[in-house]
Write a protein that holds these residues in place. Structure first.
Motif, PDB file in Angstrom:
ATOM      1  N   ILE A   7      30.937  -4.271   5.076  1.00 30.50           N
ATOM      2  CA  ILE A   7      30.568  -5.540   5.700  1.00 30.50           C
ATOM      3  C   ILE A   7      30.839  -6.652   4.693  1.00 30.50           C
ATOM      4  O   ILE A   7      30.295  -6.636   3.596  1.00 30.50           O
ATOM      5  CB  ILE A   7      29.078  -5.580   6.091  1.00 30.50           C
ATOM      6  CG1 ILE A   7      28.706  -4.419   7.006  1.00 30.50           C
ATOM      7  CG2 ILE A   7      28.743  -6.917   6.756  1.00 30.50           C
ATOM      8  CD1 ILE A   7      27.210  -4.278   7.243  1.00 30.50           C
ATOM      9  N   PHE A   9      30.017 -10.177   3.750  1.00 26.51           N
ATOM     10  CA  PHE A   9      28.875 -11.027   4.103  1.00 26.51           C
ATOM     11  C   PHE A   9      28.924 -12.336   3.332  1.00 26.51           C
ATOM     12  O   PHE A   9      29.040 -12.345   2.099  1.00 26.51           O
ATOM     13  CB  PHE A   9      27.563 -10.291   3.794  1.00 26.51           C
ATOM     14  CG  PHE A   9      26.355 -11.007   4.305  1.00 26.51           C
ATOM     15  CD1 PHE A   9      26.013 -10.940   5.640  1.00 26.51           C
ATOM     16  CD2 PHE A   9      25.580 -11.766   3.453  1.00 26.51           C
ATOM     17  CE1 PHE A   9      24.903 -11.622   6.127  1.00 26.51           C
ATOM     18  CE2 PHE A   9      24.477 -12.443   3.915  1.00 26.51           C
ATOM     19  CZ  PHE A   9      24.137 -12.373   5.259  1.00 26.51           C
ATOM     20  N   ASP A  10      28.846 -13.458   4.062  1.00 26.02           N
ATOM     21  CA  ASP A  10      28.813 -14.779   3.426  1.00 26.02           C
ATOM     22  C   ASP A  10      27.647 -15.632   3.944  1.00 26.02           C
ATOM     23  O   ASP A  10      27.635 -16.835   3.770  1.00 26.02           O
ATOM     24  CB  ASP A  10      30.136 -15.512   3.631  1.00 26.02           C
ATOM     25  CG  ASP A  10      30.437 -15.803   5.100  1.00 26.02           C
ATOM     26  OD1 ASP A  10      29.634 -15.413   5.974  1.00 26.02           O
ATOM     27  OD2 ASP A  10      31.481 -16.410   5.371  1.00 26.02           O
ATOM     28  N   ASN A  11      26.697 -14.997   4.598  1.00 26.66           N
ATOM     29  CA  ASN A  11      25.501 -15.641   5.134  1.00 26.66           C
ATOM     30  C   ASN A  11      25.791 -16.594   6.297  1.00 26.66           C
ATOM     31  O   ASN A  11      24.946 -17.390   6.668  1.00 26.66           O
ATOM     32  CB  ASN A  11      24.692 -16.361   4.044  1.00 26.66           C
ATOM     33  CG  ASN A  11      23.232 -16.522   4.443  1.00 26.66           C
ATOM     34  OD1 ASN A  11      22.686 -15.704   5.175  1.00 26.66           O
ATOM     35  ND2 ASN A  11      22.604 -17.577   3.971  1.00 26.66           N
ATOM     36  N   SER A  15      28.773 -13.563  10.096  1.00 31.86           N
ATOM     37  CA  SER A  15      28.608 -12.394   9.219  1.00 31.86           C
ATOM     38  C   SER A  15      27.308 -11.664   9.551  1.00 31.86           C
ATOM     39  O   SER A  15      27.234 -10.440   9.424  1.00 31.86           O
ATOM     40  CB  SER A  15      28.682 -12.786   7.742  1.00 31.86           C
ATOM     41  OG  SER A  15      27.601 -13.593   7.357  1.00 31.86           O
ATOM     42  N   HIS A  16      26.299 -12.389  10.019  1.00 30.05           N
ATOM     43  CA  HIS A  16      25.079 -11.723  10.488  1.00 30.05           C
ATOM     44  C   HIS A  16      25.379 -10.883  11.737  1.00 30.05           C
ATOM     45  O   HIS A  16      24.858  -9.774  11.887  1.00 30.05           O
ATOM     46  CB  HIS A  16      23.972 -12.741  10.797  1.00 30.05           C
ATOM     47  CG  HIS A  16      23.304 -13.279   9.574  1.00 30.05           C
ATOM     48  ND1 HIS A  16      22.306 -12.589   8.918  1.00 30.05           N
ATOM     49  CD2 HIS A  16      23.499 -14.419   8.866  1.00 30.05           C
ATOM     50  CE1 HIS A  16      21.902 -13.292   7.870  1.00 30.05           C
ATOM     51  NE2 HIS A  16      22.619 -14.407   7.826  1.00 30.05           N
ATOM     52  N   VAL A  19      27.015  -7.715  10.686  1.00 27.76           N
ATOM     53  CA  VAL A  19      26.010  -6.743  10.237  1.00 27.76           C
ATOM     54  C   VAL A  19      25.417  -6.028  11.445  1.00 27.76           C
ATOM     55  O   VAL A  19      25.311  -4.785  11.462  1.00 27.76           O
ATOM     56  CB  VAL A  19      24.897  -7.434   9.410  1.00 27.76           C
ATOM     57  CG1 VAL A  19      23.749  -6.474   9.139  1.00 27.76           C
ATOM     58  CG2 VAL A  19      25.454  -7.987   8.116  1.00 27.76           C
ATOM     59  N   ILE A  34      28.148  -3.283   1.489  1.00 28.11           N
ATOM     60  CA  ILE A  34      28.075  -4.705   1.794  1.00 28.11           C
ATOM     61  C   ILE A  34      28.625  -5.478   0.603  1.00 28.11           C
ATOM     62  O   ILE A  34      28.174  -5.279  -0.526  1.00 28.11           O
ATOM     63  CB  ILE A  34      26.626  -5.137   2.068  1.00 28.11           C
ATOM     64  CG1 ILE A  34      26.013  -4.251   3.157  1.00 28.11           C
ATOM     65  CG2 ILE A  34      26.563  -6.606   2.459  1.00 28.11           C
ATOM     66  CD1 ILE A  34      24.513  -4.261   3.160  1.00 28.11           C
ATOM     67  N   SER A  36      29.644  -9.347  -0.957  1.00 30.14           N
ATOM     68  CA  SER A  36      29.604 -10.801  -0.894  1.00 30.14           C
ATOM     69  C   SER A  36      30.546 -11.311  -1.975  1.00 30.14           C
ATOM     70  O   SER A  36      30.409 -10.939  -3.139  1.00 30.14           O
ATOM     71  CB  SER A  36      28.182 -11.303  -1.134  1.00 30.14           C
ATOM     72  OG  SER A  36      28.142 -12.705  -1.061  1.00 30.14           O
ATOM     73  N   LEU A  69      21.468 -11.835   0.451  1.00 27.32           N
ATOM     74  CA  LEU A  69      21.622 -10.431   0.816  1.00 27.32           C
ATOM     75  C   LEU A  69      20.305  -9.686   1.007  1.00 27.32           C
ATOM     76  O   LEU A  69      20.294  -8.573   1.536  1.00 27.32           O
ATOM     77  CB  LEU A  69      22.468  -9.714  -0.242  1.00 27.32           C
ATOM     78  CG  LEU A  69      23.955 -10.058  -0.200  1.00 27.32           C
ATOM     79  CD1 LEU A  69      24.638  -9.614  -1.481  1.00 27.32           C
ATOM     80  CD2 LEU A  69      24.615  -9.427   1.004  1.00 27.32           C
ATOM     81  N   VAL A  72      19.666  -8.754   4.585  1.00 24.65           N
ATOM     82  CA  VAL A  72      20.627  -7.745   5.050  1.00 24.65           C
ATOM     83  C   VAL A  72      20.229  -6.376   4.524  1.00 24.65           C
ATOM     84  O   VAL A  72      20.277  -5.379   5.259  1.00 24.65           O
ATOM     85  CB  VAL A  72      22.059  -8.118   4.594  1.00 24.65           C
ATOM     86  CG1 VAL A  72      23.044  -7.039   4.990  1.00 24.65           C
ATOM     87  CG2 VAL A  72      22.467  -9.454   5.181  1.00 24.65           C
TER      88      VAL A  72
END
Length: 149
Positions: A7, A9-11, A15-16, A19, A34, A36, A69, A72
């Motif tokens: 995944i 993930f960049d918030n 990206s949520h 997830v 995960i 970032s 994170l 997550v």
């Protein structure tokens, strides 16, 4: 062992959602990785910062990524996934994600499009052939998995 899911993930909101989609497809014996990617701070003149300021800004960016994170990590833990790991890398997102997929041997990578239109997303990805190839493979694999369900 099951599949290895990644995944990016960049918030962002997307990206949520990535997830959520990943966790909905995971089985308890699958692995979730995960990542970032933190953009480096420029230090080259005339637009860059001094070395000390750049180091402080990088430390703050990494801390922010860690804070982002936490939620997550809790969601993955609550999904009863036995094997999962979080990575925070510094670099250009395109090349860093491709290297990450190769290094960790990810079967499927989930990521948002950051709100780009389809055309803008493809134009940006064409800047790096390996990014386009990776996205095409991921898209094809995702379609196969969705059809199999």
């Amino acid at each position: 062992m099951g599949k290895r899911f990644g995944i990016a993930f960049d918030n962002s909101e997307l990206s949520h959602k990535a997830v959520d989609l990943c966790l909905s497809m995971c089985q308890p014996d699958d692995e979730v990785h995960i990542i970032s990617v933190v953009q480096p701070v420029r230090t080259d003149p005339p637009f860059g910062y001094g070395i000390e300021a750049a180091q402080e800004m990088m430390a703050e960016r990494k801390e922010q990524a860690k804070r982002d994170l936490v939620g997550v990590e809790q969601r993955v833990d609550a999904a009863a996934i036995k094997c999962w790991k979080v990575y925070i890398e510094v670099g250009d997102a395109r090349t860093t994600l491709v290297e990450f997929v190769k290094k960790v041997d990810i079967d499927m990578l989930f990521m948002g499009s950051r709100g780009l239109s389809g055309i803008a997303g493809w134009v940006l990805c064409f800047l790096r052939f390996d990014c386009v190839f990776l996205l095409l493979c991921i898209r094809a694999m995702t379609r196969m998995c969705i059809r199999a369900r």
